[in-house]
Design a protein around this motif. Structure first.
Motif, PDB file in Angstrom:
ATOM      1  N   ALA A  87       0.956  -1.334  -0.081  1.00 42.71           N
ATOM      2  CA  ALA A  87      -0.043  -0.095  -0.153  1.00 42.71           C
ATOM      3  C   ALA A  87       0.956   1.191   0.073  1.00 42.71           C
ATOM      4  N   ALA A  88       1.978   1.237   0.543  1.00 40.14           N
ATOM      5  CA  ALA A  88       2.910   2.339   0.428  1.00 40.14           C
ATOM      6  C   ALA A  88       3.732   2.441  -0.817  1.00 40.14           C
ATOM      7  N   GLY A  89       3.569   1.564  -1.715  1.00 41.40           N
ATOM      8  CA  GLY A  89       4.287   1.533  -2.961  1.00 41.40           C
ATOM      9  C   GLY A  89       5.456   0.565  -2.949  1.00 41.40           C
ATOM     10  N   LYS A  90       5.838   0.108  -1.969  1.00 46.75           N
ATOM     11  CA  LYS A  90       7.094  -0.961  -1.904  1.00 46.75           C
ATOM     12  C   LYS A  90       6.911  -2.228  -2.580  1.00 46.75           C
ATOM     13  N   SER A  91       8.005  -2.722  -3.073  1.00 42.95           N
ATOM     14  CA  SER A  91       8.021  -4.391  -3.198  1.00 42.95           C
ATOM     15  C   SER A  91       8.308  -5.075  -2.164  1.00 42.95           C
ATOM     16  N   VAL A  92       7.934  -6.066  -2.026  1.00 38.58           N
ATOM     17  CA  VAL A  92       8.384  -6.847  -0.657  1.00 38.58           C
ATOM     18  C   VAL A  92       9.002  -8.186  -1.156  1.00 38.58           C
ATOM     19  N   TYR A  93       9.884  -8.639  -0.046  1.00 41.90           N
ATOM     20  CA  TYR A  93      10.431  -9.890   0.226  1.00 41.90           C
ATOM     21  C   TYR A  93      10.350 -10.442   1.169  1.00 41.90           C
ATOM     22  N   VAL A 118       6.627  -5.994  -6.958  1.00 41.77           N
ATOM     23  CA  VAL A 118       7.371  -7.005  -7.087  1.00 41.77           C
ATOM     24  C   VAL A 118       7.283  -7.847  -5.665  1.00 41.77           C
ATOM     25  N   VAL A 119       6.866  -9.032  -5.717  1.00 41.55           N
ATOM     26  CA  VAL A 119       6.840  -9.830  -4.527  1.00 41.55           C
ATOM     27  C   VAL A 119       7.846 -11.070  -4.724  1.00 41.55           C
ATOM     28  N   GLY A 120       8.581 -11.179  -3.503  1.00 42.92           N
ATOM     29  CA  GLY A 120       9.745 -12.211  -3.503  1.00 42.92           C
ATOM     30  C   GLY A 120       9.390 -13.054  -2.215  1.00 42.92           C
ATOM     31  N   CYS A 121      10.044 -14.167  -1.956  1.00 43.88           N
ATOM     32  CA  CYS A 121       9.840 -14.977  -0.649  1.00 43.88           C
ATOM     33  C   CYS A 121      10.908 -15.910  -0.719  1.00 43.88           C
ATOM     34  N   ALA A 122      11.395 -16.117   0.630  1.00 43.99           N
ATOM     35  CA  ALA A 122      12.226 -17.190   0.978  1.00 43.99           C
ATOM     36  C   ALA A 122      11.509 -18.384   0.838  1.00 43.99           C
ATOM     37  N   PRO A 123      11.959 -19.651   0.675  1.00 45.19           N
ATOM     38  CA  PRO A 123      13.357 -19.623   0.729  1.00 45.19           C
ATOM     39  C   PRO A 123      14.368 -19.514  -0.536  1.00 45.19           C
ATOM     40  N   ASP A 124      15.532 -18.814  -0.517  1.00 45.87           N
ATOM     41  CA  ASP A 124      16.436 -18.651  -1.474  1.00 45.87           C
ATOM     42  C   ASP A 124      17.489 -19.780  -1.574  1.00 45.87           C
ATOM     43  N   THR A 125      17.563 -20.559  -0.400  1.00 48.87           N
ATOM     44  CA  THR A 125      18.345 -21.473  -0.500  1.00 48.87           C
ATOM     45  C   THR A 125      18.541 -22.389  -1.950  1.00 48.87           C
ATOM     46  N   VAL A 126      17.446 -22.586  -2.613  1.00 53.22           N
ATOM     47  CA  VAL A 126      17.129 -23.323  -3.836  1.00 53.22           C
ATOM     48  C   VAL A 126      18.090 -22.669  -5.125  1.00 53.22           C
ATOM     49  N   LEU A 127      18.673 -21.365  -4.575  1.00 50.20           N
ATOM     50  CA  LEU A 127      19.442 -20.840  -5.694  1.00 50.20           C
ATOM     51  C   LEU A 127      20.833 -21.244  -5.489  1.00 50.20           C
ATOM     52  N   GLY A 128      21.240 -21.840  -4.337  1.00 46.84           N
ATOM     53  CA  GLY A 128      22.571 -22.075  -4.197  1.00 46.84           C
ATOM     54  C   GLY A 128      23.097 -23.280  -5.154  1.00 46.84           C
ATOM     55  N   ALA A 319      13.024 -16.681  -6.725  1.00 51.05           N
ATOM     56  CA  ALA A 319      12.507 -16.802  -5.622  1.00 51.05           C
ATOM     57  C   ALA A 319      11.143 -15.963  -5.324  1.00 51.05           C
ATOM     58  N   GLY A 320      10.170 -16.051  -6.265  1.00 47.53           N
ATOM     59  CA  GLY A 320       9.302 -15.150  -6.486  1.00 47.53           C
ATOM     60  C   GLY A 320       7.772 -15.484  -5.784  1.00 47.53           C
TER      61      GLY A 320
END
Length: 370
Positions: A87-93, A118-128, A319-320
């Motif tokens: 609502a504040a105009g920010k992307s979120v992770y 844009v929305v991103g979300c953990a886990p980003d471990t899958v990118l290792g 990680a979206g």
């Protein structure tokens, strides 16, 4: 373009230390502000990081120099904080899971689409290098067509080490929603989306005793299932068996094992970014350890944000939110099946994220000499 993504963090609990370590070596992101309901905790973080301001939550959300809010609150607050940031105009992770329920998660994604963020979300471990090397082995045909997989996480409970483990045993917690995102995200990355599930679950204790910290000896209630098993049918035909437990003491089973008609693959702990990938090819005399051949090297929590920052406008981050929603939907469907005793069709789907080439992090100039 070419400028770091400015990050504001809401929630300064234990996990933030791992993100801070990554931010110090990622050129694509810049931490500018932190906030917590406990202002002293936010100030303590700001004091350890040059150029970072400790703000109230409302002031952080209003800050013009914050491009993306990193949401490190407890699972029950994930959706509320995300919606306020959008609502504040920010992307979120956000930390996993995307929200406590798919209904809340859907509201987050719909709000983000309407707001153009844009929305991103953990886990980003899958990118290792661990999961990505295993994925490359599968994509390169080293095990042939995947047939099945097992994924096992067994621990007697986080109250043995966590000083404030209450949220692990409240709605939005439990072994599946807490640890399952690592395993289900890895399974979807390796084998593709899930189309149906069958689940079973048990609730063996109504109370837990905190083992460490200032609250040691305090008894807390358990309001979730503490042992969950699921059978996941992937769109490509592979069948995964998932065991997530806060009741079991220990296991010798691989974290994840993938079987194909031409070989079997041991995948390292999906709660880590690295680890050995082992292959036993049909007709081979023994297991072979594969060299790291894909994924972000020397990665840590927060690399998913750097990857989001590098994602072209309009494209889905690896990680979206789409993947995170599908993973949450799979887990919620497993719990629904456990309650009903019947198989459940998974209503959502997700594209298998693009693979990550073997990549070293881009380190900020100020850290190159350290």
């Amino acid at each position: 373009m070419g400028q770091p993504l400015n990050i504001g963090v809401i929630g300064c609990g234990a996990i933030i230390a791992q993100y801070l370590a990554s931010f110090r070596k990622l050129a694509a992101v810049r931490l500018v502000a932190v906030a917590d309901l406990d202002s002293a905790r936010a100030q303590a973080v700001a004091d350890t990081y040059d150029g970072v301001r400790a703000l109230s939550v409302d002031r952080l959300l209003a800050a013009a120099d914050v491009d993306l809010v990193l949401n490190l609150t407890i699972p029950a607050a994930h959706a509320d904080v995300a919606l306020k940031a959008i609502a504040a105009g920010k992307s979120v992770y956000g930390e996993k899971p995307l929200a406590a329920t798919t209904a809340e998660a859907r509201a987050v994604l719909e709000s983000a689409r309407a707001a153009g963020v844009v929305v991103g979300c953990a886990p980003d471990t899958v990118l290792g290098t661990g999961v990505q090397t295993a994925r490359k082995a599968i994509d390169d045909g080293l095990i042939g067509t995947p047939i099945s997989a097992t994924a096992t996480m067994a621990t007697p409970g986080h109250e043995l080490w966590h000083p404030n483990p209450d949220f692990y045993y409240q709605p939005g917690g439990g072994p599946l929603l807490d640890m399952g995102p690592y395993y289900v995200s890895a399974l979807v990355t390796l084998l593709g989306p899930v189309v149906s599930v069958t689940g079973a679950a048990s609730h063996t204790r109504s109370q837990r005793t905190i083992g460490r910290g200032p609250r040691a000896g305090e008894v807390i209630p358990v309001d979730v299932d503490s042992h969950v098993t699921g059978i996941l049918v992937h769109a490509g035909g592979a069948i995964s068996t998932l065991v997530m437990s806060f009741d079991a003491v220990r296991t010798k089973s691989p974290n994840i094992e993938i079987h194909g008609q031409a070989g079997s693959l041991v995948v390292p702990d999906p709660n880590r970014f690295d680890g050995d990938v082992e292959l036993f090819a049909l007709g081979a005399p023994e297991w072979e350890t594969l060299p790291a051949s894909a994924g972000f090297m020397e990665a840590g929590r927060g690399f998913g944000i750097a990857d989001l920052a590098a994602t072209p406008a309009g494209a889905e981050p690896r990680a979206g939110g789409e993947l995170a929603f599908h993973v949450l939907d799979v887990m919620e469907s497993v719990l629904e099946s456990a309650r009903s005793g019947s198989a459940v069709a998974v209503r959502s789907t997700a594209s298998r994220p693009e693979p990550v080439p073997l990549t070293r992090p881009a380190i900020p100039v100020e850290f190159l000499s350290t």
